[in-house]
Write a protein that holds these residues in place. Sequence first.
Motif, PDB file in Angstrom:
ATOM      1  N   VAL A 328       0.852  -1.191   0.000  1.00 50.27           N
ATOM      2  CA  VAL A 328       0.000   0.000   0.000  1.00 50.27           C
ATOM      3  C   VAL A 328       0.889   1.243   0.000  1.00 50.27           C
ATOM      4  O   VAL A 328       1.870   1.322   0.741  1.00 50.27           O
ATOM      5  CB  VAL A 328      -0.990   0.018   1.186  1.00 50.27           C
ATOM      6  N   TYR A 329       0.541   2.191  -0.866  1.00 44.50           N
ATOM      7  CA  TYR A 329       1.353   3.401  -1.053  1.00 44.50           C
ATOM      8  C   TYR A 329       0.422   4.596  -1.124  1.00 44.50           C
ATOM      9  O   TYR A 329      -0.711   4.477  -1.609  1.00 44.50           O
ATOM     10  CB  TYR A 329       2.138   3.310  -2.365  1.00 44.50           C
ATOM     11  N   PRO A 330       0.885   5.751  -0.689  1.00 45.54           N
ATOM     12  CA  PRO A 330       0.112   6.969  -0.964  1.00 45.54           C
ATOM     13  C   PRO A 330       0.112   7.170  -2.479  1.00 45.54           C
ATOM     14  O   PRO A 330       1.169   7.035  -3.107  1.00 45.54           O
ATOM     15  CB  PRO A 330       0.917   8.072  -0.271  1.00 45.54           C
ATOM     16  N   PRO A 331      -1.038   7.444  -3.097  1.00 45.35           N
ATOM     17  CA  PRO A 331      -1.069   7.540  -4.555  1.00 45.35           C
ATOM     18  C   PRO A 331      -0.431   8.812  -5.098  1.00 45.35           C
ATOM     19  O   PRO A 331      -0.116   8.894  -6.278  1.00 45.35           O
ATOM     20  CB  PRO A 331      -2.560   7.487  -4.886  1.00 45.35           C
ATOM     21  N   GLY A 332      -0.244   9.806  -4.213  1.00 42.06           N
ATOM     22  CA  GLY A 332       0.331  11.050  -4.698  1.00 42.06           C
ATOM     23  C   GLY A 332      -0.561  11.671  -5.772  1.00 42.06           C
ATOM     24  O   GLY A 332      -1.794  11.558  -5.708  1.00 42.06           O
ATOM     25  N   SER A 333       0.077  12.262  -6.759  1.00 41.69           N
ATOM     26  CA  SER A 333      -0.683  12.988  -7.780  1.00 41.69           C
ATOM     27  C   SER A 333      -1.547  12.087  -8.645  1.00 41.69           C
ATOM     28  O   SER A 333      -2.449  12.577  -9.324  1.00 41.69           O
ATOM     29  CB  SER A 333       0.273  13.773  -8.668  1.00 41.69           C
ATOM     30  N   THR A 334      -1.297  10.810  -8.640  1.00 36.66           N
ATOM     31  CA  THR A 334      -2.152   9.921  -9.437  1.00 36.66           C
ATOM     32  C   THR A 334      -3.576   9.928  -8.906  1.00 36.66           C
ATOM     33  O   THR A 334      -4.499   9.478  -9.568  1.00 36.66           O
ATOM     34  CB  THR A 334      -1.638   8.462  -9.428  1.00 36.66           C
ATOM     35  N   GLY A 452      -6.254  15.649  -0.890  1.00 42.09           N
ATOM     36  CA  GLY A 452      -6.588  16.085  -2.240  1.00 42.09           C
ATOM     37  C   GLY A 452      -5.466  15.810  -3.233  1.00 42.09           C
ATOM     38  O   GLY A 452      -5.713  15.697  -4.439  1.00 42.09           O
ATOM     39  N   ILE A 453      -4.222  15.700  -2.752  1.00 36.69           N
ATOM     40  CA  ILE A 453      -3.131  15.368  -3.665  1.00 36.69           C
ATOM     41  C   ILE A 453      -2.583  13.961  -3.367  1.00 36.69           C
ATOM     42  O   ILE A 453      -1.439  13.626  -3.684  1.00 36.69           O
ATOM     43  CB  ILE A 453      -1.992  16.418  -3.620  1.00 36.69           C
ATOM     44  N   GLY A 454      -3.455  13.138  -2.740  1.00 34.51           N
ATOM     45  CA  GLY A 454      -3.082  11.733  -2.533  1.00 34.51           C
ATOM     46  C   GLY A 454      -1.980  11.523  -1.525  1.00 34.51           C
ATOM     47  O   GLY A 454      -1.229  10.562  -1.594  1.00 34.51           O
ATOM     48  N   GLN A 455      -1.893  12.440  -0.566  1.00 34.12           N
ATOM     49  CA  GLN A 455      -0.902  12.267   0.509  1.00 34.12           C
ATOM     50  C   GLN A 455      -1.652  12.012   1.805  1.00 34.12           C
ATOM     51  O   GLN A 455      -2.846  11.674   1.796  1.00 34.12           O
ATOM     52  CB  GLN A 455      -0.018  13.508   0.615  1.00 34.12           C
ATOM     53  N   GLY A 456      -0.974  12.174   2.921  1.00 32.44           N
ATOM     54  CA  GLY A 456      -1.628  11.945   4.194  1.00 32.44           C
ATOM     55  C   GLY A 456      -1.885  10.470   4.410  1.00 32.44           C
ATOM     56  O   GLY A 456      -1.013   9.634   4.188  1.00 32.44           O
ATOM     57  N   ALA A 457      -3.131  10.159   4.782  1.00 28.29           N
ATOM     58  CA  ALA A 457      -3.441   8.780   5.147  1.00 28.29           C
ATOM     59  C   ALA A 457      -3.922   7.950   3.963  1.00 28.29           C
ATOM     60  O   ALA A 457      -4.229   6.777   4.120  1.00 28.29           O
ATOM     61  CB  ALA A 457      -4.492   8.761   6.253  1.00 28.29           C
ATOM     62  N   VAL A 458      -3.993   8.578   2.763  1.00 29.64           N
ATOM     63  CA  VAL A 458      -4.510   7.838   1.607  1.00 29.64           C
ATOM     64  C   VAL A 458      -3.517   6.730   1.235  1.00 29.64           C
ATOM     65  O   VAL A 458      -2.317   6.994   1.107  1.00 29.64           O
ATOM     66  CB  VAL A 458      -4.726   8.771   0.396  1.00 29.64           C
ATOM     67  N   GLN A 459      -4.039   5.521   1.093  1.00 26.48           N
ATOM     68  CA  GLN A 459      -3.170   4.407   0.720  1.00 26.48           C
ATOM     69  C   GLN A 459      -3.879   3.510  -0.285  1.00 26.48           C
ATOM     70  O   GLN A 459      -5.034   3.124  -0.078  1.00 26.48           O
ATOM     71  CB  GLN A 459      -2.803   3.586   1.961  1.00 26.48           C
ATOM     72  N   VAL A 460      -3.187   3.196  -1.364  1.00 21.37           N
ATOM     73  CA  VAL A 460      -3.787   2.329  -2.390  1.00 21.37           C
ATOM     74  C   VAL A 460      -2.750   1.288  -2.831  1.00 21.37           C
ATOM     75  O   VAL A 460      -1.557   1.441  -2.577  1.00 21.37           O
ATOM     76  CB  VAL A 460      -4.253   3.142  -3.623  1.00 21.37           C
ATOM     77  N   THR A 461      -3.221   0.265  -3.517  1.00 20.03           N
ATOM     78  CA  THR A 461      -2.306  -0.754  -4.038  1.00 20.03           C
ATOM     79  C   THR A 461      -2.122  -0.539  -5.539  1.00 20.03           C
ATOM     80  O   THR A 461      -2.986   0.075  -6.187  1.00 20.03           O
ATOM     81  CB  THR A 461      -2.872  -2.169  -3.817  1.00 20.03           C
ATOM     82  N   PRO A 462      -1.038  -1.021  -6.117  1.00 14.99           N
ATOM     83  CA  PRO A 462      -0.838  -0.910  -7.563  1.00 14.99           C
ATOM     84  C   PRO A 462      -1.989  -1.508  -8.358  1.00 14.99           C
ATOM     85  O   PRO A 462      -2.391  -0.973  -9.381  1.00 14.99           O
ATOM     86  CB  PRO A 462       0.468  -1.679  -7.792  1.00 14.99           C
ATOM     87  N   LEU A 463      -2.555  -2.631  -7.881  1.00 16.78           N
ATOM     88  CA  LEU A 463      -3.670  -3.235  -8.604  1.00 16.78           C
ATOM     89  C   LEU A 463      -4.870  -2.293  -8.613  1.00 16.78           C
ATOM     90  O   LEU A 463      -5.569  -2.171  -9.619  1.00 16.78           O
ATOM     91  CB  LEU A 463      -4.051  -4.581  -7.969  1.00 16.78           C
ATOM     92  N   GLN A 464      -5.098  -1.616  -7.489  1.00 16.50           N
ATOM     93  CA  GLN A 464      -6.197  -0.645  -7.432  1.00 16.50           C
ATOM     94  C   GLN A 464      -5.956   0.481  -8.428  1.00 16.50           C
ATOM     95  O   GLN A 464      -6.879   0.927  -9.110  1.00 16.50           O
ATOM     96  CB  GLN A 464      -6.340  -0.082  -6.015  1.00 16.50           C
ATOM     97  N   LEU A 465      -4.703   0.922  -8.520  1.00 15.19           N
ATOM     98  CA  LEU A 465      -4.381   1.997  -9.459  1.00 15.19           C
ATOM     99  C   LEU A 465      -4.660   1.553 -10.896  1.00 15.19           C
ATOM    100  O   LEU A 465      -5.209   2.320 -11.699  1.00 15.19           O
ATOM    101  CB  LEU A 465      -2.911   2.412  -9.302  1.00 15.19           C
ATOM    102  N   ALA A 466      -4.301   0.308 -11.223  1.00 16.48           N
ATOM    103  CA  ALA A 466      -4.527  -0.194 -12.575  1.00 16.48           C
ATOM    104  C   ALA A 466      -6.021  -0.303 -12.859  1.00 16.48           C
ATOM    105  O   ALA A 466      -6.493   0.018 -13.957  1.00 16.48           O
ATOM    106  CB  ALA A 466      -3.845  -1.550 -12.747  1.00 16.48           C
ATOM    107  N   THR A 467      -6.778  -0.728 -11.857  1.00 13.45           N
ATOM    108  CA  THR A 467      -8.223  -0.838 -12.005  1.00 13.45           C
ATOM    109  C   THR A 467      -8.839   0.548 -12.203  1.00 13.45           C
ATOM    110  O   THR A 467      -9.700   0.758 -13.065  1.00 13.45           O
ATOM    111  CB  THR A 467      -8.827  -1.506 -10.752  1.00 13.45           C
ATOM    112  N   TYR A 468      -8.346   1.480 -11.403  1.00 12.52           N
ATOM    113  CA  TYR A 468      -8.791   2.877 -11.425  1.00 12.52           C
ATOM    114  C   TYR A 468      -8.590   3.473 -12.821  1.00 12.52           C
ATOM    115  O   TYR A 468      -9.507   4.024 -13.422  1.00 12.52           O
ATOM    116  CB  TYR A 468      -7.974   3.560 -10.334  1.00 12.52           C
ATOM    117  N   VAL A 469      -7.417   3.276 -13.370  1.00 11.99           N
ATOM    118  CA  VAL A 469      -7.147   3.871 -14.679  1.00 11.99           C
ATOM    119  C   VAL A 469      -7.929   3.139 -15.768  1.00 11.99           C
ATOM    120  O   VAL A 469      -8.379   3.730 -16.744  1.00 11.99           O
ATOM    121  CB  VAL A 469      -5.625   3.949 -14.958  1.00 11.99           C
TER     122      VAL A 469
END
Lengths: 634, 384
Positions: A328-334, A452-469
């Motif tokens: 799990v990673y903060p998504p940052g600007s993504t 709002g810029i994907g920092q702080g407590a926001v955490q996502v997985t790479p698979l979630q990011l791929a699904t998201y896009v």
Amino acid sequence: MIRRRKTTPRLMSRPDTGNPSRAVFTRRALVVLGAQMAALGALGHRLYGLQVVEGDHYARLAENNRVNRRLIAPPRGRVVDRFGIALASNKVNWRALLLPEETNDIAGTLDRFSTLVPIEARDRTRIEREMRHKRRFIPIMLRDFLSWDDMARIELNAPSLPGVLIDVGTTRNYPFGPLLAHVVGYVAPPSEKDVTGDATMALPGMRIGRAGIEQTQDGRLRGQVGAVEIEVNAVGRVMAELSRDEGRAGDEIALTIDSGLQQAVLGRIADQSASAVVMDCRNGEVLAMVSNPSFDPSLFDSGVSQAQWVDWTNNERTPLINKAVAGVYPPGSTFKPAVAMAAMQAGTLSPTDRIFCPGYLDVGGTRFHCWSRYGHGSLTLKDALKFSCDVFFYEVARRTGMEAIAAASHAFGLGTHLDIEVPHTRAGLIPTPAWQRGRGQHWNGGDTIVSGIGQGAVQVTPLQLATYVSRIATGRAVQPHLIRSTGGKLVEGTDPAHWPGLDMPDAFLTHLRTGMFAVVNEEHGSAPMARLGIPGVQMAGKTGSAQVRRVSRALRESGHFDSSALPWEYRPHALFICFAPYDAPRYAAAVVVEHGNAGAAVAAPLARDIMTDTLTRDPANRKEPPGQVVAEVD
Amino acid sequence: MNFQKRLLRAEPNFRLLAKLWQVNWLYVLLICVLAGVGYGALYSAAGGSAHPFAGPQTIRFAFGLVMMLCVALTSPAVLVRLAWPLYGLSILLLVAVLRMGHVGKGAERWLIVGGMQIQPSELAKIALVLVLAAWFHRVSYRRMANPLYLLPPALMVLLPVGLVLKEPNLGTAVIIGTVGATMFFGAGMRLWQIVLLVVPVPFLVRIAYSHLHDYQKARITTFLHPEGDPLGAGYNIIQSKIALGSGGMWGQGYLHGTQGQLNFLPEKQTDFIFTMIAEEWGYVGGIAVIGLLMTMVLGGMLIAMRSRNQFGRLLGLGIATNFFLYCAVNLSMVMGTIPVGGVPLPLISYGGSAMLTVMFGFGLLLSAWVHRNSRFGEAVTDEA
């Protein structure tokens, strides 16, 4: 009966009336006769008891006596990639077994055996443990993977090795080794708690899936255990086969993975601690799921050594963890497209709205900086995405509120449990005020701003990011999945029409896509390095550089802040999400390089190369995968 | 003295054909029926074949039948004269077998004479019956009260019992001793003498047990707890019970007894032949065989009681009791009622020695019938 017959008077020389011998004899003979008849009668009664009264009990014992049940271990199903290339198969394994009931001197047999074929101390303790727990007629594995020389030595010395037998079994084989270890998983012998009760678990060579597809699809892959009932005589020789249930071999499972692409992706990642997911964004098929570094799955078959285990678990790059689903990673600007979608849906942002970025935003006495200390000036959504302006999204998040952002994120699959066929997936987190209250803490306005810029407590997985896009690219609520067919039958979801549309206006999604197109392809976009070198094909994407440590204001304002000079574990994660071709989205990818420093410089070129490779090996250009059913699933 | 003359005096109408007519053919028929049951059982024990058990056994039976009829026609006077030499021979053989016999399965001992196995203990039983009958024949009821007349026959019993015990074959020793005791009882031994003899028995048993071999003690222990060692000494008993139980009321069908046909049943052609019969024919078949055996014991005892001379009476009693003991010990053994002890089921079990001695015994019994009215050489001191 004792009456005197006078028919043969000539034989009688003298009358014997009054002969005391005969009278006494007759009396006593009757006593003896009575006793004899009583004894035989009692035996007849006893026979009745044994045959009729207790007959059923002994008849059952008789059935056990002659019927011997033997289990047949079914071959474990193979795991293949989308083109039928084996990812997990079975290979022949010659092994030496010990039948404890056939030897009186187990220790002696083991000693003699180990002079021929060495037994490691670890194996020896395992053998002794199994001997205590297993029944005496269940064979215990002494050594497997015997060479021809080993077998010859054992066979030659068979007379001095009572109870030792050579047996051919199968072992799981992973031709690609570490390449797909996280996806396919591995098998291991059943642990002691698995063994209780079920006799099939005690079969030598029995393996159960411990990770990946091997674990989640264990039941299908294992198949049905067969059994033969044979009639044996007193010395155990087989007289006849009474019934035979061959069992059912495990199903072959075809994954959506393209092992060639997987190899290419891993090759591109090289020695970075990173993960990448490539998906068919139309139907959610995962074409590549790489998590680096990896491990050798075959090591688990015979038991992992303590040293190896310590080495794995102490490694800061976590080789045993499938980062694609459990990292799990903060998504940052993504994360910014999701925020924008939430704002558009909430009506707090229209695509034509302009927001001025002076390089910072002051909220409640705190100053939040844009990544560009000079600011971006007046921006629309498209520009804000293109330049990845932080202030624009601070403001949008402040207007929209965290609940709406979380709702849109969840709709995109971020911060949710995705229903994928590998275990130990993590949901990540989209924090909300309610969640913060649940932890007994207060939600500050600033928390919304940094989220709002994907920092702080926001955490996502790479698979979630791929699904998201993928969902941004197609507007469909595709679920990522790894299984294409089981037992030759295509699973549901291979057709894009199987997936429902997202509950989002297409116009809003188009704005996101346009913005992401600008990121890569327009002048001054934030990720020019992600431009494809393929004529006529464009990629849309979004960068992300997620800080893992707060950067102090003093350091930022000093102008000498260079995150690449930080120790590895403090450097920001580099992220990139993308889809291509832009005008007819087919593939989506997410790349996360742990502590890769900058999304645009590290992750974007990586994603570009991966996408180029994906497009050039487009399965649509290849012949239909072998061994797959063409029939439609509907 | 002219033997022929004496014989004719004892038996005025000595005519071979007439005597042959006098033979109890009903009893001979019973014997043949039992042998037929044995043939059927041995045929099944070989898995449905006359080879290797049923065929040879039939030849032995035919030989035994001829011998039996010859003995049946022999007059008691001759038998009395044969008693002592036969007894002497059997004792000699018992000594010989101790010296140079073959030991099989810890129990039975045999000699090999001219390619044939001979078990002297089998011969000893018949010889003892003969010699005791001959002895008591000459002792009047009045003299039986005098212990001096009981001492020689007691020694005649104890000598073979001791020798057989030394073999060591406990089962046969007990049978020989019991046959001897029964004959003492039938001969008119006084009740006070019996009481005097019976009282010390428990102590003797105590002493005897301490002298038993380990395997004999093991048999007693496993008999008491057969499940304790299912694959060891208790195996036979458990397997026998299982086979009996699987027979049920109506049996598994001839040649279809699973336990017997699959060799779970040990020594099914010898000691455990009854188990096999009862498995294949069920309780119905088993009780029929027991009924047949009872009829034969009953017939033997009736023949004994019918005789007008003490020799014939005691001969009949001894033979019938011997036959009864064979049957009772064997049946008890296969039903797990007494410890296993290598005693065959007469006329049914496979085996030469037992077959021939049993047939010889029946010959003696039939002789007692044929000569039931003879009053040869009777003790004349009865009337006083």
